[in-house]
Structures are given as structure tokens and as C-alpha cells.
Design an enzyme around this catalytic site. Structure first.
Site, PDB file in Angstrom:
ATOM      1  CB  CYS A   1     -54.375 -17.076   0.410  1.00 27.53           C
ATOM      2  SG  CYS A   1     -55.558 -16.551   1.676  1.00 27.53           S
TER       3      CYS A   1
ATOM      4  CD  GLU B   1      -7.528 -26.978 -21.260  1.00 28.74           C
ATOM      5  OE1 GLU B   1      -6.495 -27.318 -21.884  1.00 28.74           O
ATOM      6  OE2 GLU B   1      -8.088 -25.882 -21.412  1.00 28.74           O
TER       7      GLU B   1
ATOM      8  CG  ASP C   1      -2.079  -0.967   1.046  1.00 27.25           C
ATOM      9  OD1 ASP C   1      -2.337  -1.355  -0.119  1.00 27.25           O
ATOM     10  OD2 ASP C   1      -2.703  -1.349   2.047  1.00 27.25           O
TER      11      ASP C   1
HETATM   12  S1  IVH Z   1     -12.006 -24.129 -24.628  1.00 25.39           S
HETATM   13  C1  IVH Z   1     -13.160 -23.534 -29.017  1.00 25.39           C
HETATM   14  N1  IVH Z   1     -11.271 -24.679 -22.175  1.00 25.39           N
HETATM   15  O1  IVH Z   1     -16.656 -23.494 -21.439  1.00 25.39           O
HETATM   16  C2  IVH Z   1     -12.984 -23.962 -27.594  1.00 25.39           C
HETATM   17  N2  IVH Z   1     -13.386 -23.622 -22.491  1.00 25.39           N
HETATM   18  O2  IVH Z   1     -18.623 -24.826 -23.200  1.00 25.39           O
HETATM   19  C3  IVH Z   1     -13.162 -22.861 -26.654  1.00 25.39           C
HETATM   20  N3  IVH Z   1     -14.561 -23.110 -20.407  1.00 25.39           N
HETATM   21  O3  IVH Z   1     -17.169 -20.870 -23.686  1.00 25.39           O
HETATM   22  C4  IVH Z   1     -13.319 -23.197 -25.248  1.00 25.39           C
HETATM   23  N4  IVH Z   1     -13.035 -23.895 -19.038  1.00 25.39           N
HETATM   24  O4  IVH Z   1     -16.405 -20.301 -21.315  1.00 25.39           O
HETATM   25  C5  IVH Z   1     -12.247 -24.150 -22.965  1.00 25.39           C
HETATM   26  N5  IVH Z   1     -10.453 -25.179 -20.063  1.00 25.39           N
HETATM   27  C6  IVH Z   1     -11.422 -24.662 -20.839  1.00 25.39           C
HETATM   28  C7  IVH Z   1     -12.588 -24.095 -20.304  1.00 25.39           C
HETATM   29  C8  IVH Z   1     -13.559 -23.599 -21.176  1.00 25.39           C
HETATM   30  C9  IVH Z   1     -14.211 -23.300 -19.126  1.00 25.39           C
HETATM   31  C10 IVH Z   1     -15.853 -22.517 -20.834  1.00 25.39           C
HETATM   32  C11 IVH Z   1     -15.721 -21.417 -21.853  1.00 25.39           C
HETATM   33  C12 IVH Z   1     -16.454 -21.886 -23.072  1.00 25.39           C
HETATM   34  C13 IVH Z   1     -17.352 -22.937 -22.520  1.00 25.39           C
HETATM   35  C14 IVH Z   1     -17.616 -23.979 -23.571  1.00 25.39           C
END
Ligand code: IVH
Length: 673
Positions: free
Chosen positions: A426, A115, A39
Site C-alpha cells: 500500500c 535408531e 562449581d
Molecule cells: S547415519 C552414511 N544415523 O541424517 C550414513 N544419520 O540424512 C551416515 N542423522 O547427515 C548417517 N540421525 O546428520 C545417521 N542415527 C542416525 C542419524 C543420522 C540423524 C542425520 C545425519 C545425516 C543425515 C542423513
């Protein structure tokens, strides 16, 4: 005296130091200095920037606190469409996905990256020359809202990249999330203020990201995780290495991201995270599997909606099966009947569930619930348990379908169904106990009369003891009355009486809201208070006249007319007036002052005694005008904590006085007395 060059150098040094500490703290979770030391550095930078606006930089770490300038969001078309992912709940289908990718790429090794699927709201960030230039929401996939000002307040997002090797221009996509802790804190605050709760962190994150006040966004504690790098000059030919590079530039990339080389490894990854994800500090709703090689991704291509090289495996929402004991029917303040499933207690995501709302008759029909059925209860990312189905195998022979009550469970009045609505009501508004008690509870609530010392339980106890039967009775309570209540001593009695006294100064709009006129919520009540001079005008208005007010439709207008057509309601209002409640809008009252008449006042920062909105009202009540930006014509600035450095500088340049919250209130007080 240091030279301008020295100052510029110091500013740059501070910015880069602060950026580094932000990264240590928010991304690496490994702070090197104390919050206080941080800060102090920030304060030093703020004051140097204020004195030297020539070195202003929209990416300075001082900008992370947000601003309160509100503006709508500009929309832009995504350079690359934001697609969604095909998804499945079954491990076999994930295995089939891997099989399909291999078949389409004969003779090639296919590495899969596993992932987390973060459960928030997606964001696309554009970087040029290592700097964040724009943040855009997914929108409809084609175009989204530009929310850069809000995104800048998320401390874990690098404004200036570190490390090296980033492309001159690239896009990175990720998920903005509200971590569980911040979500719980936010909901606690909202419960305290009697504001509607967010159902899950996803709704809270997307709601927050679209707020107009970035200072409030900064306060809520959003975070962001990244999972997709796009651009023409990416450093590596595969997804995993690109994400690791992104991590080295300062982005948060999940440690769970890993390369998998066989279907077996994929399956083990799923079974591990199926349970381990419960320990994560943020909400996740599944896993994502992606083909690692960018060349292979290109070969596999896209369907109309999603990439063929990726699939989402969704976690099964946590679900339990438990017998239904009975369905109860509960009467709310407005007379709406809510059916509630009373269950054999069952453990679900760490809490015991005994009851779940069934919302209305249609839902009972859709689920086809029979007596003693075994019901599926789910919690998923929600905090409120939901009944999602019936186990037909467990149905007892001859069990009857659950039928909706025909008469009010409290007062036996036949129920009526409002046309076009799903709920039964009611109609015995003024004779049905839970409705009467509900209205008293509402009346004393924090956003209404805010009577300190009377919570819902006390209100009910007072009613049961026969001390009060409507809101007006509250104003005739005596200490002797209160001492009759269980657990009440002289101190708690005094607290109630003080609270009752203080409520007499609550503004007219809140008094209208407190009356529980059906369909008159907080916003409508405030609107009415602004548009009509006083309660007598409101009582005498026809439905037609009422609909001339902005946002008041025929349904609300008729409800208001109906409310005041009841002698008992008019009597309550009259007694409240006698008790000294505010029954006129403040600008027409002699009590409001003209202390601020003709004054232009800018509000900036965050406050402790009153909300910003309340300060706006106070300024208007005292004849002043609240304006958005500082100019020569500004008379003074009402400044809370964290006033933006740009505003501070401008105020200094134009020699405009800056008043603290306390100074401002003291000024009004001295003048009003
Ligand atoms: S890849 C073309 N990776 O899930 C592929 N999406 O259902 C683009 N999301 O719109 C998405 N974790 O908001 C990807 N590890 C991840 C993700 C992820 C969450 C969400 C994202 C996307 C939606 C798709």
C-alpha cells in the site's frame, strides 16, 4: 607450602573428577554431587591453573565455558566423505529395503539396527589417544568447517575418553542438537529482545554451532548424540557393539538403538516410535535402519550419494485438514500486504491453530486455494503452522479461486507491486492507519527507543484515544493524558513518563532505526549513524552521496531520500530533536567524554548490565579502543563473569588491572558528572 609436584597432582585429580561429574550429569543424567559442589571444584581448578600456567591443558574442563575470541572457521577435507541417507515416508519401502539387503546377501542372517534420526546438524569428531583433537561440520560432505572451540563447550561430549579399548585414532559422527527446553528458552529470550525467532531446533543448533563467540555457544545448551563409528581398528565387527563400546567411552548413544531380527520387528519398532518420539526431549525427524554387520555393509557398498546398507524412515509431519473460513489481508508497518488463512480451529501437535500466513500472492496461486477449501496444515518441527495443500475432493462446486485484494484493506488505496518482489504494497505510507500505528509500535520497541511502559497494545490504545498520531507526539504526553487510558493509574502513568524520559539518551543509530525508513534495518541504521555526523547531514544527502557509504545500495539510498522529502517526516524529526533525542553520533557530541582517550581495553566474559556490543560502543564513545587480546599495551580489562582462565593468568602476569562491570560504569559516571 605444597610442592609443585603436589599442585600438578591436585590439578590432575580435579580434572579427572570434574570430567567424571560432567559425564554423570550430562550423559548419564545422574549427578553425584550438587551444582554448588561442582562449581567449587571448578573454581579451585581455575585458580590453580591461573597460578600455574605451566600445567595448562587445552582439554581441561575449565575450557568448557568457551572464549570470546572471534575468528573465522578453518576448513578441512573429510578423511571419509560425509554422505547422506536415502529416505522414505513409507513403511513398505523400509520393508523393501530389508528385503533388498537380504537378497544381496543370500544365505546370510541379516540383523538390522534401528535408531533415532536426530534432527540437528551433523558433526564429525576425531579422537587420538583418547582425546578429542578436532570437530568438523558436514559442510558440503567433502569438506567442512573446523568448529572445535565451539564443540568443546558441549558438556556431554567427552574431551578425554573414559573406560578402555578405544582405537588409538578414530572418527565418530553424530548430531548436535538443541533440546526442546533450551530451544524454547532461547526463543523466549529472542522474543524479549525483539530478535528474529528460530523456526526449529535444527536451525537453532546449526546457527549456534557456527557462532564466533564460543562463550555464547556454551550458554545456549547444545547437546550431542552419536550414531556412527569409523576407523581402521574398530573394536567390533558390527555397528551395534561398536556404538555400545562408544557409549562406555563416554559418548551419548540413544537408548532407542536396538537390534531387529525380522521385518515384523522393524515394523513394530516404527509404529512404537511414531508416537513415543513425541515424548523425547530432543527433536527427531525419523528413524534410521542400518545393516549391523560391517562386513555385510562393505558388501552392500554405496551409491554415489548414500550407503546401500542404511535407510531413513521419516516421520510424517503432523498434519490436519480444516476448512478455510476466509482469507484476510493484513497491512504491516512498511505497507506490505500479507494474506492470512483464517481457519476453523483445529488441534495440531498440542496447540489450536486458527490462522496461518499465506505469505504472498504467488503462494496462494501455487496452492490454488479456492473459497471454502479444506486446507492441510502442517507443523513438523516448526513452531509456525504452514498451509501445505488443498483437499480437492472437498471442494464445493462453483467455488471461486481466492483472489488477492487490489486495494488496501485499510485505506482503499490501489496496491502496487514492487518490481522483482513477490509482495503487494500500500503506497499510502503516511495516511494508512495500520502503517502509522505500526510505525509507532516499532518506534517504542525494545531494540529501538525501548520505551518502558509502552508496549504494542498501549501504543495502539494511545493512538485510538487520539493521544498520539506519530512518534513525536509521545514526547508531549502528560499524566492527565495517560490517566484517560483504560487501566492507567498514577503508577503506570509515571512509569511511561519515566520511560519516555530515559529514551532521550538512546543512541543516534537506534533513533534512525526507530524512524521506520523503509529498507533501513538495524544494521543499516547503525552504519548510517557511524558514517554521518548528524541528522541534518543525513537529511541533506543525495542518493548518490549515500551510496558511497559501505553497504548502502541505490534502493536504500533512494528510500532515505524519499523519506526525508516528505514534509511530515521532517517535521516529526524536528519535534523529536526539540524533545531532546540524540540526533548526532555520540563521538561528535560534547556529551561523550574523552575519559578513555588513548586507552586500550580488552573485554572478557559475560555481562549483566549491558551487552558486550554495548560495552564496545561505550568504550569508543568515550575515546577508548577495544582490542581483542591482552598485551603489555593493554590499559585494563573489563571483566564480566566467566573470564577465561588463560586471560586471567596473562593479565596477572603483566599486572594489568581488571575492572568489574560495576567498577567500570562507576568510573565513567564519576568522570562524566
Ligand atoms: S547415519 C552414511 N544415523 O541424517 C550414513 N544419520 O540424512 C551416515 N542423522 O547427515 C548417517 N540421525 O546428520 C545417521 N542415527 C542416525 C542419524 C543420522 C540423524 C542425520 C545425519 C545425516 C543425515 C542423513
Amino acid at each position: 607450602m605444597s610442592s609443585t609436584e603436589d599442585i600438578r597432582r591436585r590439578i590432575e585429580e580435579l580434572r579427572s573428577e570434574l570430567n567424571r561429574h560432567n559425564h554423570n550429569y550430562y550423559v548419564l543424567n545422574a549427578p553425584e554431587i550438587s551444582d554448588k559442589e561442582f562449581d567449587m571444584l571448578l573454581k579451585e581448578l581455575e585458580s590453580l591453573e591461573a597460578e600455574h600456567p605451566e600445567f595448562d591443558d587445552p582439554y581441561s574442563p575449565t575450557k568448557r565455558v568457551g572464549s570470546d575470541l572471534s575468528k573465522g572457521f578453518e576448513q578441512v577435507v573429510h578423511e571419509r566423505r560425509m554422505l547422506s541417507l536415502g529416505n522414505t515416508y513409507s513403511v513398505e519401502e523400509v520393508d523393501e529395503f530389508v528385503g533388498r539387503c537380504r537378497e544381496a546377501l543370500p544365505g546370510e542372517d541379516v540383523t538390522i539396527v534401528g535408531e533415532m534420526k536426530f534432527d540437528g546438524t551433523s558433526i564429525s569428531l576425531l579422537y587420538e589417544d583418547g582425546r578429542l583433537v578436532r570437530a568438523v561440520t558436514r559442510g558440503d560432505g567433502e569438506r567442512g568447517d573446523v568448529v572445535t572451540d565451539n564443540v568443546i563447550t558441549i558438556r556431554s561430549i567427552p574431551l578425554q575418553l573414559s573406560g578402555s579399548g578405544w582405537p588409538r585414532r578414530f572418527e565418530i559422527r553424530g548430531e548436535i542438537v538443541l533440546p526442546w527446553k533450551a530451544f524454547e528458552r532461547l526463543n523466549q529470550e529472542r522474543a524479549f529482545n525483539e530478535e528474529p525467532l528460530f523456526a526449529n531446533p535444527r536451525n537453532a543448533a546449526s546457527g549456534t554451532l557456527k557462532m564466533q563467540n564460543s562463550a555464547e555457544v556454551a550458554r545456549r545448551g547444545l547437546d550431542a548424540w552419536f550414531y556412527y563409528l569409523l576407523g581402521d581398528e574398530l573394536p567390533f565387527d558390527n555397528h551395534y557393539d561398536n556404538m555400545m563400546a562408544a557409549r562406555s567411552w563416554g559418548f551419548k548413544v540413544s537408548d532407542a538403538m536396538t537390534r531387529l531380527h525380522s521385518i515384523d520387528e522393524v515394523d513394530r519398532y516404527i509404529s512404537y516410535w511414531d508416537t513415543a518420539r513425541k515424548e523425547l526431549p530432543v527433536a527427531t525427524d525419523g528413524l534410521v535402519f542400518k545393516v549391523n554387520s560391517l562386513r555385510q555393509q562393505l558388501n552392500l557398498g554405496f551409491t554415489a550419494k548414500s550407503p546401500r546398507w542404511a535407510i531413513a524412515y521419516k516421520f510424517q509431519a503432523e498434519r490436519a485438514l480444516t476448512p478455510l473460513r476466509f482469507v484476510s489481508f493484513e497491512v504491516g508497518r512498511t505497507g506490505v500486504i500479507t494474506p492470512v488463512a483464517n481457519l476453523e480451529p483445529v488441534l495440531l501437535s498440542g496447540t489450536i491453530v486458527k490462522r496461518a500466513s499465506l505469505h504472498n500472492e504467488d503462494i496462494i496461486r501455487q496452492l490454488d486455494i479456492h473459497e471454502h477449501d479444506h486446507l492441510y496444515v502442517e507443523k513438523g518441527g516448526e513452531i509456525i503452522p504452514k498451509i501445505t495443500g488443498v483437499d480437492l475432493d472437498a471442494r464445493t462446486v462453483g467455488a471461486l479461486p481466492v483472489s488477492f485484494v487490489k486495494v488496501c484493506p485499510a485505506c482503499s488505496t490501489p496496491l502496487v507491486r514492487v518490481e522483482g518482489e513477490a509482495s503487494w504494497v500500500c503506497p499510502n505510507k503516511y495516511g494508512c492507519r495500520p502503517q502509522i500505528v505500526g510505525r509507532i509500535e516499532h518506534f517504542v520497541g525494545r531494540r529501538m527507543m525501548n520505551i518502558d511502559g509502552i508496549g504494542q497494545e498501549t501504543a495502539r490504545a494511545m493512538f485510538d484515544a487520539g493521544l498520539i498520531s506519530n512518534p513525536a507526539d509521545i514526547y508531549s504526553l502528560t499524566e492527565t493524558d495517560l490517566l484517560k487510558l483504560d487501566g492507567f493509574g498514577p503508577r503506570s502513568a509515571e512509569r511511561v513518563l519515566e520511560g519516555v524520559e530515559q529514551s532521550k539518551s538512546v543512541a543516534f543509530g537506534r533513533v534512525i532505526y526507530a524512524l521506520s525508513i523503509p529498507y533501513v534495518g538495524e544494521t543499516v541504521a547503525k552504519k548510517l549513524a557511524k558514517s554521518v555526523r548528524d541528522i541534518d547531514t543525513l537529511i541533506s544527502m543525495s542518493a548518490e552521496a549515500l551510496t558511497e557509504i559501505d553497504d548502502i545500495g541505490p534502493r536504500i539510498a533512494e528510500s532515505i531520500v524519499d523519506f526525508f522529502s516528505h514534509q511530515s517526516n521532517r517535521e516529526i524529526v524536528e519535534r523529536l530533536r526539540q524533545a531532546g533525542l540524540q540526533m548526532a553520533s555520540e563521538s561528535t557530541q560534547s556529551a561523550g567524554s574523552d575519559r578513555l582517550a588513548g586507552k586500550s581495553i580488552v573485554i572478557s566474559g559475560t555481562f549483566t548490565h549491558n551487552s558486550r556490543d554495548r560495552y564496545k560502543e561505550i568504550i569508543e564513545e568515550n575515546g577508548g579502543k577495544n582490542v581483542g587480546s591482552i598485551s603489555k599495551k593493554t590499559d585494563f580489562i573489563l571483566a564480566g563473569d566467566n573470564m577465561g582462565p588463560a586471560k586471567l593468568e596473562k593479565a596477572r602476569k603483566l599486572s594489568i588491572p581488571i575492572l568489574s562491570e560495576d567498577e567500570f560504569l562507576a568510573m565513567l559516571k564519576s568522570e562524566n558528572s
